[in-house]
Design a protein around this motif. Structure first.
Motif, PDB file in Angstrom:
ATOM      1  N   GLY A 113       4.666  11.748   2.291  1.00  0.00           N
ATOM      2  CA  GLY A 113       3.617  10.773   2.744  1.00  0.00           C
ATOM      3  C   GLY A 113       3.095  10.815   4.001  1.00  0.00           C
ATOM      4  O   GLY A 113       1.939  10.900   4.220  1.00  0.00           O
ATOM      5  N   GLU A 148      -1.999  10.969  -2.846  1.00  0.00           N
ATOM      6  CA  GLU A 148      -2.759  10.307  -3.619  1.00  0.00           C
ATOM      7  C   GLU A 148      -2.661   8.663  -3.133  1.00  0.00           C
ATOM      8  O   GLU A 148      -3.768   8.097  -3.180  1.00  0.00           O
ATOM      9  N   GLY A 149      -1.683   8.267  -2.998  1.00  0.00           N
ATOM     10  CA  GLY A 149      -1.396   7.169  -2.442  1.00  0.00           C
ATOM     11  C   GLY A 149      -2.157   6.764  -1.144  1.00  0.00           C
ATOM     12  O   GLY A 149      -2.764   5.749  -0.582  1.00  0.00           O
ATOM     13  N   CYS A 199       8.250  -0.048  -1.140  1.00  0.00           N
ATOM     14  CA  CYS A 199       6.786  -0.520  -0.985  1.00  0.00           C
ATOM     15  C   CYS A 199       6.778  -1.792  -1.608  1.00  0.00           C
ATOM     16  O   CYS A 199       7.177  -2.220  -2.693  1.00  0.00           O
ATOM     17  N   GLU A 202      -5.915   6.637  -1.657  1.00  0.00           N
ATOM     18  CA  GLU A 202      -6.335   5.293  -2.019  1.00  0.00           C
ATOM     19  C   GLU A 202      -6.242   4.213  -0.887  1.00  0.00           C
ATOM     20  O   GLU A 202      -7.188   3.477  -1.005  1.00  0.00           O
ATOM     21  N   THR A 203      -5.069   4.300  -0.305  1.00  0.00           N
ATOM     22  CA  THR A 203      -4.993   3.354   0.940  1.00  0.00           C
ATOM     23  C   THR A 203      -5.957   3.313   1.666  1.00  0.00           C
ATOM     24  O   THR A 203      -6.768   2.439   2.222  1.00  0.00           O
ATOM     25  N   TYR A 230       0.942  -1.152   0.089  1.00  0.00           N
ATOM     26  CA  TYR A 230      -0.048  -0.046   0.041  1.00  0.00           C
ATOM     27  C   TYR A 230       1.097   1.185   0.061  1.00  0.00           C
ATOM     28  O   TYR A 230       1.484   1.392   0.968  1.00  0.00           O
ATOM     29  N   ASP A 231       0.831   1.865  -0.989  1.00  0.00           N
ATOM     30  CA  ASP A 231       1.888   3.235  -1.335  1.00  0.00           C
ATOM     31  C   ASP A 231       1.369   4.277  -0.542  1.00  0.00           C
ATOM     32  O   ASP A 231       0.546   5.056  -1.172  1.00  0.00           O
ATOM     33  N   LEU A 232       1.907   4.453   0.663  1.00  0.00           N
ATOM     34  CA  LEU A 232       1.807   5.914   1.305  1.00  0.00           C
ATOM     35  C   LEU A 232       2.625   7.057   1.176  1.00  0.00           C
ATOM     36  O   LEU A 232       2.607   7.756   1.896  1.00  0.00           O
ATOM     37  N   SER A 233       3.474   6.978   0.059  1.00  0.00           N
ATOM     38  CA  SER A 233       4.528   8.144  -0.245  1.00  0.00           C
ATOM     39  C   SER A 233       3.822   9.311  -0.994  1.00  0.00           C
ATOM     40  O   SER A 233       4.691  10.132  -0.956  1.00  0.00           O
ATOM     41  N   THR A 234       2.895   8.897  -1.255  1.00  0.00           N
ATOM     42  CA  THR A 234       2.277  10.252  -2.008  1.00  0.00           C
ATOM     43  C   THR A 234       0.984  10.401  -1.221  1.00  0.00           C
ATOM     44  O   THR A 234       0.101   9.668  -0.746  1.00  0.00           O
TER      45      THR A 234
END
Length: 276
Positions: free
Chosen positions: A236, A187-188, A217, A191-192, A181-185
């Motif tokens: 993030g 948008e991510g 990730c 989405e998460t 689950y990409d929490l670096s942006t």
């Protein structure tokens, strides 16, 4: 904002309150004993009373008890299952004695039994607990290496749906990132949280373990970094701590003590990011 750290109980559980105050935190987490061995919580009544009194006096809470690392709710092995259930029972009883509302646990690993059987094992193990009225068991998201379960939010949702217990969840940011689950942006992060809500429900998010990650990730590697200094990064982490989904959720740090930075630095950094 509720933000704090996982504190040591060396010298007595009440010492954790003093350590939390020294670090600038106002909530937190403890082990009731070494997490690497099968051991019962050894709570002195006077020490427990001091813990309760000092927490109330200084408005430190909520606290969370983290279960032993040896607990494996998913295991197909009868002896390990019984030890895990017994350990968890002692933890929820200790939580009641300390006026701690949460006991946090990983689902564990199915060790070859298969994902579905592992999840069903976890549900049935949790259902055997006699959880005190004012205590809630939190199922934590996992990084997912090997046969460990909890890396997919759907695993958490299944256990909450199928268990007869009134369970809630703890979302670990480093674990979620390691699980893909990409929490670096920003948008991510959005989405998460959307995926978490669809699988688990944001109303079942009771606690966050706020940790940056030393690994990319999706690598399933669980190693924590200072807030904003890892591969989730400042962007993030800022997006995460300012997201409406965690407005009223306690943030508990399990960040490292290295590079002349400890919990106090990470708690202050979290507050700075929230204020930005």
């Amino acid at each position: 904002m509720r933000v704090g750290a996982h504190e040591s109980i060396a010298g007595g559980v009440a010492k954790a309150v003093d350590r939390q105050l020294d670090d600038g935190g106002n909530c937190g987490q403890i082990f009731t004993h070494s997490p690497q061995v099968w051991q019962n919580p050894d709570l002195d009544e006077d020490d427990a009373a001091t813990f309760r009194e000092r927490s109330a006096e200084h408005d430190v809470g909520p606290w969370v008890i983290h279960s032993s690392y040896l607990v494996n709710l998913c295991t197909p092995k009868d002896d390990l299952r019984e030890k895990s259930i017994d350990s968890m029972q002692r933890e929820v009883d200790a939580a009641a004695a300390l006026d701690i509302p949460y006991v946090n646990v990983h689902l564990g690993a199915h060790t070859g039994a298969g994902e579905q059987q592992g999840l069903d094992n976890a549900v049935s193990a949790l259902d055997e607990l006699d959880v005190p009225d004012d205590v809630t068991v939190l199922v934590e998201s996992d990084a997912g290496s090997g046969t460990k379960l909890g890396d997919d939010f759907a695993h958490l949702g299944y256990v909450l749906e199928e268990s007869t217990q009134d369970l809630e969840t703890c979302l670990d940011t480093a674990h979620a990132f390691a699980a893909g689950y990409d929490l670096s942006t920003p948008e991510g992060v959005d989405e998460t949280f959307e995926e978490f809500h669809a699988a688990v429900g944001l109303d079942n998010l009771a606690c966050v373990h706020l940790n940056d990650s030393k690994h990319e990730c999706g690598t399933n590697k669980d190693e924590h970094a200072h807030i904003g200094e890892g591969l989730i990064g400042e962007t993030g982490m800022r997006a995460f701590v300012n997201h409406s989904a965690v407005d009223d959720v306690p943030l508990v740090l399990e960040t490292p003590n290295e590079d002349d930075r400890g919990f106090a630095w990470n708690i202050e950094r979290t507050r700075e990011l929230r204020e930005e």
